[in-house]
Design an enzyme around this catalytic site. Structure first.
Site, PDB file in Angstrom:
ATOM      1  N   HIS A 176     147.216  74.757  45.701  1.00  0.00           N
ATOM      2  CA  HIS A 176     147.902  74.165  44.905  1.00  0.00           C
ATOM      3  C   HIS A 176     149.581  73.537  45.360  1.00  0.00           C
ATOM      4  CE1 HIS A 176     148.916  73.189  40.157  1.00  0.00           C
ATOM      5  NE2 HIS A 176     149.635  72.427  40.962  1.00  0.00           N
ATOM      6  N   ARG A 224     144.416  68.843  38.769  1.00  0.00           N
ATOM      7  CA  ARG A 224     144.437  70.017  38.002  1.00  0.00           C
ATOM      8  C   ARG A 224     142.929  70.700  38.104  1.00  0.00           C
ATOM      9  NH1 ARG A 224     149.082  69.922  38.722  1.00  0.00           N
ATOM     10  NH2 ARG A 224     150.798  70.461  36.880  1.00  0.00           N
TER      11      ARG A 224
HETATM   12  P1  NDP Z   1     150.613  59.667  35.261  1.00  0.00           P
HETATM   13  O1  NDP Z   1     150.920  59.955  33.855  1.00  0.00           O
HETATM   14  O2  NDP Z   1     151.624  58.642  35.889  1.00  0.00           O
HETATM   15  O3  NDP Z   1     149.338  59.042  35.452  1.00  0.00           O
HETATM   16  C1  NDP Z   1     148.042  59.534  34.977  1.00  0.00           C
HETATM   17  C2  NDP Z   1     146.732  58.363  35.085  1.00  0.00           C
HETATM   18  O4  NDP Z   1     145.692  58.876  34.508  1.00  0.00           O
HETATM   19  C3  NDP Z   1     147.169  57.026  34.285  1.00  0.00           C
HETATM   20  O5  NDP Z   1     146.693  56.029  34.971  1.00  0.00           O
HETATM   21  C4  NDP Z   1     146.404  57.527  33.202  1.00  0.00           C
HETATM   22  O6  NDP Z   1     145.892  56.028  32.581  1.00  0.00           O
HETATM   23  C5  NDP Z   1     145.244  58.023  33.583  1.00  0.00           C
HETATM   24  N1  NDP Z   1     144.547  58.926  32.772  1.00  0.00           N
HETATM   25  C6  NDP Z   1     144.879  59.818  31.696  1.00  0.00           C
HETATM   26  N2  NDP Z   1     143.868  60.165  30.894  1.00  0.00           N
HETATM   27  C7  NDP Z   1     142.793  59.432  31.221  1.00  0.00           C
HETATM   28  C8  NDP Z   1     141.572  59.482  30.869  1.00  0.00           C
HETATM   29  N3  NDP Z   1     141.100  59.982  29.620  1.00  0.00           N
HETATM   30  N4  NDP Z   1     140.735  58.244  31.382  1.00  0.00           N
HETATM   31  C9  NDP Z   1     141.084  57.570  32.298  1.00  0.00           C
HETATM   32  N5  NDP Z   1     142.497  57.633  32.900  1.00  0.00           N
HETATM   33  C10 NDP Z   1     142.986  58.429  32.392  1.00  0.00           C
HETATM   34  O7  NDP Z   1     150.565  60.883  36.184  1.00  0.00           O
HETATM   35  P2  NDP Z   1     151.303  61.213  37.560  1.00  0.00           P
HETATM   36  O8  NDP Z   1     150.625  59.995  38.490  1.00  0.00           O
HETATM   37  O9  NDP Z   1     152.511  61.346  37.666  1.00  0.00           O
HETATM   38  O10 NDP Z   1     150.392  62.576  37.911  1.00  0.00           O
HETATM   39  C11 NDP Z   1     148.999  62.866  37.726  1.00  0.00           C
HETATM   40  C12 NDP Z   1     148.610  64.180  37.733  1.00  0.00           C
HETATM   41  O11 NDP Z   1     148.892  64.521  39.154  1.00  0.00           O
HETATM   42  C13 NDP Z   1     149.549  65.166  36.988  1.00  0.00           C
HETATM   43  O12 NDP Z   1     149.424  65.124  35.445  1.00  0.00           O
HETATM   44  C14 NDP Z   1     149.459  66.577  37.616  1.00  0.00           C
HETATM   45  O13 NDP Z   1     148.406  67.290  36.835  1.00  0.00           O
HETATM   46  C15 NDP Z   1     148.778  66.299  39.076  1.00  0.00           C
HETATM   47  N6  NDP Z   1     149.817  66.545  40.165  1.00  0.00           N
HETATM   48  C16 NDP Z   1     149.125  67.483  41.010  1.00  0.00           C
HETATM   49  C17 NDP Z   1     150.080  68.108  41.886  1.00  0.00           C
HETATM   50  C18 NDP Z   1     149.651  69.190  42.683  1.00  0.00           C
HETATM   51  O14 NDP Z   1     150.481  69.712  43.418  1.00  0.00           O
HETATM   52  N7  NDP Z   1     148.321  69.278  43.044  1.00  0.00           N
HETATM   53  C19 NDP Z   1     151.407  67.555  42.054  1.00  0.00           C
HETATM   54  C20 NDP Z   1     151.848  66.460  41.162  1.00  0.00           C
HETATM   55  C21 NDP Z   1     151.008  66.090  40.179  1.00  0.00           C
HETATM   56  P3  NDP Z   1     146.916  54.906  32.020  1.00  0.00           P
HETATM   57  O15 NDP Z   1     147.729  54.391  32.988  1.00  0.00           O
HETATM   58  O16 NDP Z   1     145.959  54.079  31.291  1.00  0.00           O
HETATM   59  O17 NDP Z   1     147.966  55.832  31.026  1.00  0.00           O
HETATM   60  C1  OXD Z   2     153.003  68.856  39.229  1.00  0.00           C
HETATM   61  C2  OXD Z   2     152.481  70.191  40.155  1.00  0.00           C
HETATM   62  O1  OXD Z   2     152.257  68.887  38.228  1.00  0.00           O
HETATM   63  O2  OXD Z   2     153.272  70.535  41.224  1.00  0.00           O
HETATM   64  O3  OXD Z   2     154.207  68.480  39.676  1.00  0.00           O
HETATM   65  O4  OXD Z   2     151.161  70.516  40.006  1.00  0.00           O
END
Ligand code: NDP
Ligand code: OXD
Length: 316
Positions: free
Chosen positions: A279, A231
């Protein structure tokens, strides 16, 4: 069957989501924001992507929200968000698209592709030293659904891979650092930094100059590189530009920005070491996801708990 289903989607997929729901969930009353909302009291389920803040507060009988995305920051930023369960997308199609993007750009930096692109424009035939992947350390911020799967593929290619998460994780072949205490060590061993963290108050602006300065610059990769496919709120654009100027970063791939679309004035557009995408690292495919969305609606109608629920306290 339950009440009406609201589709409140900003952007190009709005009509496609409605058509797919009408086709694959026949008999349901599908309402499309903004023109066909009808009586808000009929709506029990909202399928959303970047709807305006405050919108969902106007639906008094809402029972659940289905985010049509992996990230839910667009929802949780709404102070008037109704207190109902929120489910998000976890789906192989989206995960694979993100893996493709991450692997493509890790390899692009690793194989010095931007340099060869520049050389090609000048008809220069000049190979550069190429270390093996096994000499290069990739660090993935966010070892969740996407980060873990991408890490596994990068390990297969041969990279030294570690992840950073909020809580401790154990994944075969992948180093894990967690929490504020683990960040320094994680950054100190990372040459190619991939960010797939969710946007939360804790991660806001985390990709800043102070953090970039802690990355490993003297390794086989030939400098430190940033790939942000998460993001835009996580990154400070001016700090990325400054880090590139100072040589703190040798290159960056940016799919997301604090303001989207990225403004034409941004110096990042024309920086020779920056790759920009709009994005779409994990382009959402309604066609691929529709069956899972309908399964969630059916669970709601049957009084079952939805899958892939968001932890509001954690913010993701
Ligand atoms: P998940 O919720 O499965 O994973 C998030 C990870 O981030 C977890 O390992 C979590 O830790 C870690 N995390 C969260 N907060 C913190 C913190 N403060 N410090 C350290 N680690 C932290 O999410 P996804 O993998 O499904 O997706 C991740 C992100 O990717 C989404 O939130 C989205 O914003 C982005 N995204 C972007 C896309 C794009 O097109 N650009 C498409 C899809 C997703 P823990 O394992 O300990 O909970
Ligand atoms: C998502 C994205 O969060 O597309 O799935 O950004």
């Amino acid at each position: 069957m339950g009440g009406a289903i609201l589709v409140a989607v900003s952007g190009p997929h709005a009509d496609e989501w409605c058509e797919l729901l009408r086709t694959h969930a026949p008999g349901r009353d599908i309402r499309q924001w903004p023109n066909n909302v009808g009586n808000p009291a009929d709506v029990t389920c909202a399928c959303v992507w970047r709807m305006p803040r405050g919108l969902l507060a106007g639906f008094p009988n809402l029972k659940a929200i289905i985010a049509l995305s992996a990230g839910v920051d667009h929802l949780l930023a709404d102070p008037a968000l109704p207190d109902v369960p929120i489910a998000r997308i976890i789906h192989r199609d989206l995960t694979m698209r993100m893996i493709e993007y991450i692997v493509l750009h890790v390899l692009m930096h690793h194989r010095r592709q931007r340099r060869y692109d520049a050389q090609q424009r000048q008809r220069v035939w000049k190979p550069h030293d190429q270390p093996p992947a096994s000499d290069v350390s990739v660090g993935i911020m966010g070892l969740g659904v996407i980060g873990t799967e991408a890490a596994k593929v990068l390990v297969q290619i041969g990279f030294k891979v570690a992840g950073w998460s909020r809580t401790a994780k154990k994944v075969n072949g992948i180093g894990n650092f967690h929490g504020a205490n683990g960040l320094d060590e994680f950054l100190a061993r990372t040459e190619i930094l991939v960010c797939v963290l969710p946007a939360t108050p804790e991660t806001d602006g985390i990709l800043n100059l102070r953090l970039f300065r802690r990355l490993k610059r003297d390794g086989a990769a030939g400098g430190a590189f940033l790939i942000n496919a998460a993001r835009g709120q996580l990154q400070v654009d001016a700090d990325i530009a400054a880090a590139l100027e100072e040589g703190v970063l040798a290159g960056a791939t940016l799919d997301v920005f604090p303001t989207e679309p990225l403004t034409p004035e941004s110096p990042l557009w024309s920086h020779p070491a920056v790759t920009i995408t709009p994005h779409n690292a994990g382009d959402i495919s309604p066609r691929a996801l529709i069956r899972d969305v309908i399964a969630q609606i059916e669970r709601l109608e049957s009084g079952l708990t939805l899958h892939h629920l968001v932890d509001r306290g954690a913010g993701y």
